[in-house]
Structure formats: C-alpha cells, structure tokens
Design an enzyme around this catalytic site. Sequence first.
Site, PDB file in Angstrom:
ATOM      1  N   LYS A   1      88.646  75.470 108.366  1.00 20.25           N
ATOM      2  CA  LYS A   1      87.699  74.868 107.450  1.00 20.25           C
ATOM      3  C   LYS A   1      86.262  74.662 107.870  1.00 20.25           C
ATOM      4  O   LYS A   1      85.314  74.883 107.214  1.00 20.25           O
ATOM      5  CB  LYS A   1      88.370  73.256 107.001  1.00 20.25           C
ATOM      6  CG  LYS A   1      89.347  73.408 106.407  1.00 20.25           C
ATOM      7  CD  LYS A   1      89.282  73.841 104.762  1.00 20.25           C
ATOM      8  CE  LYS A   1      90.699  73.741 103.957  1.00 20.25           C
ATOM      9  NZ  LYS A   1      91.252  74.943 103.276  1.00 20.25           N
TER      10      LYS A   1
ATOM     11  N   LYS B   1     102.325  87.085 100.746  1.00 14.89           N
ATOM     12  CA  LYS B   1     102.806  86.271  99.799  1.00 14.89           C
ATOM     13  C   LYS B   1     102.277  86.056  98.514  1.00 14.89           C
ATOM     14  O   LYS B   1     100.711  86.251  98.597  1.00 14.89           O
ATOM     15  CB  LYS B   1     102.829  84.636 100.301  1.00 14.89           C
ATOM     16  CG  LYS B   1     104.130  84.669 101.556  1.00 14.89           C
ATOM     17  CD  LYS B   1     104.259  83.084 101.596  1.00 14.89           C
ATOM     18  CE  LYS B   1     103.394  82.459 102.330  1.00 14.89           C
ATOM     19  NZ  LYS B   1     103.643  81.012 102.525  1.00 14.89           N
TER      20      LYS B   1
ATOM     21  N   LYS C   1      96.931  81.661  95.927  1.00 14.69           N
ATOM     22  CA  LYS C   1      95.879  81.605  95.348  1.00 14.69           C
ATOM     23  C   LYS C   1      94.632  82.328  95.521  1.00 14.69           C
ATOM     24  O   LYS C   1      93.759  82.636  94.598  1.00 14.69           O
ATOM     25  CB  LYS C   1      95.504  80.266  94.778  1.00 14.69           C
ATOM     26  CG  LYS C   1      96.422  79.190  95.427  1.00 14.69           C
ATOM     27  CD  LYS C   1      96.215  77.655  94.892  1.00 14.69           C
ATOM     28  CE  LYS C   1      96.869  76.823  95.834  1.00 14.69           C
ATOM     29  NZ  LYS C   1      97.110  75.459  95.272  1.00 14.69           N
TER      30      LYS C   1
END
Length: 334
Positions: free
Chosen positions: A115, A197, A200
Amino acid sequence: MDGKREIVMSGIRPTGFLHLGNYFGAVKNYVRMQEQFDCFFMVADWHSLTTHPDTEALKGHVKRVLAENIACGLDPNKVALYCQSHVHETAELYLYLNMLAYKGELEKTVTFKDKAKQQPDNVNAGLLTYPVLQAADIILHRAKYVPVGKDQEQHLEMARNFVNRFNHRYGDVFPEPFAFNFGEELVKVPSLDGAGKMSKSENQLATLYLADDDDLIRKKVMKAKTDAGPTEPNSAKPDYIENIFLLMKLVCAEEVVAKFDADFNACTIRYGDLKKQLAEDMIKFIAPIRAKAAEIQQDEAYLKQVMEQGAEKARTSAKATMDLVRSAIGLKYY
Ligand code: TRP
C-alpha cells in the site's frame, strides 16, 4: 448466538463488487458456518479510510456489500452482521493493542509495503497499524476462527503475536485466532482469461460479478480463451481449458460436465457449445442472487434494521470482552 458455540469472526472490505471468486472462496463458507458457530461478520468501513479517505461512495458500498452477502444466504438473524464503525469498543481495544505492536514489525508487513508503494503520498499511521485494527476486530469477540484467504495469513499471525503479548503481560484474556475454512483448500475460482484467479482489480471482462446482467455474463463467458481443440485423444487440458472446466463444475450439472469432458477426450468438443452452456448455467446461478441483492439494497428500512440488530449483538459481545480487558490491564480504579 447462544454463547455456547465456538466463535467465528471475519471482516468484509466495503470496496468493489462481490464476484464469483468471493462467493465460492468466502461467502459460501460463511453461510455454512452460520449453522455451526456463533458468527460475527463485519463490514470494515474504518479500515477503508486507510486507503479511501474520500467517503463519498462509502455508504453505497457498505449497503451493497450487506445486501449482496444477505442475498448469498447470510442470515442476519443467525449471525451478527454489522459495521465496524458502529462498535466503538473496537477503537478502545485498538488503542491498547497499539502499545503492544512494534513499529518494526508493522513496517515489515507485506500489505503495508504494498500500500505504501501504491499511495506514496498518503502513508498514514492507520495504514501502518491496519493489522492492529484487524486484530482488535477479531479478538473483541474472543474469536478463535477467522475465515479468510491466504493473503490475510500474515495479519492473523500478527494478531496471534498481539494476543500472546497481551496475555503474557496482563493475564489470559484472549484465545489465539487462526485462519479457518471448510475443506482442505479454499476453492479458487479461475478468471475467464486463463490468467490467475478471478479478482476485482485486474481484467474486468475476466471476472463475473454477482451484479452482472445476463447479457454481460454471456459476453464475458463467450470471450473466454479457448483454441481449436485437442487433436490427440485423451490429451492433457491446457490451463485455460482446465479453468473453464473448473468454472463449469461450480455451476453446471455433473452430467453436463461429464459430457463435455468426454467430448474433449474424444476430440469432438465444440467450445462454442460449451461456452453457451456455461453462460446459461452461470446466469441461472447469478440472476436470482442479483435480483435479491437489488431488492434488499432498495429497502432502506430493512438495511437499517439489519445494521442496528447486528451492532447490538456485536456490542453485547464487545462490552463483555472490554470489561475483562480493562480489569486485566488495571484500569478499573474502584
Ligand atoms: N483485512 C481484511 C481484508 O482485506 C478485512 C478485515 C478487516 C478482516 N477486519 C478483519 C478480515 C477481521 C478478518 C478479520 O480482506
């Protein structure tokens, strides 16, 4: 919630739309757990402030996430389904745990480093102590089981460290929390483009969302990567074909999967037909969830009642824990 069963706790991020990967990897597990455990499922709205300080879209996201989870089968009468910000005890426990968390270990956390790279202009202290808040969420209910994916393993290990430091310093209050899911491994739902996978962030067309309409589902499935088909009987399936079969197994009848498998082995498979079948079965699966979620999302009175009822249950559990915590630390003066 009878207080006799083992306690499960998990948090749901109020960002992004729920997709098929979330359903089979997480929500389906929650729905099963609600029958066997005392479950606390929380929408992590405070956590979202560490990365999304602009809260304009937050309310909508929180309501959608609640509606989608209920539409998938989570029952607000069986579990405590609540918002993090409604349970203020969380903030108090977070404060105590912050005194037991070291700067060095927080800086080494993989999610923090990621982050910090993604938002170099906003490396705030909340981001650094994200795992401390998450630990507070969990141990506030003295939960032992935390249904989460692999990406949360390090946060859980940190939660166990905080628990052990607390218990060692102030006396045994908390059990150690562990990641827990039904089945050996979490179901991994592959993306439609054969690359990793369903998630989003990446290729939007490769992910099926529970809010996608029928035509969009068809369009996405028909775009899935295939080839001209095998030329040798009983060949091994390439990854992207294997992935399509994995998706079929989630939503198609067993005979249907067996038929296409036999066709593949006989080199008579027609991927166009397979994808049409998969698209229609996906629609059968997704459409009722989508409709139910939309209905709930529009029912403000119901959502308010769900949030209030969930917060009430969570606070009752939190108050009992915090009473023990304050006594243990020595903050009770009379
Ligand atoms: N960090 C979790 C995630 O990114 C969300 C979360 C917040 C959580 N609090 C939690 C998960 C407590 C499990 C338990 O998905």
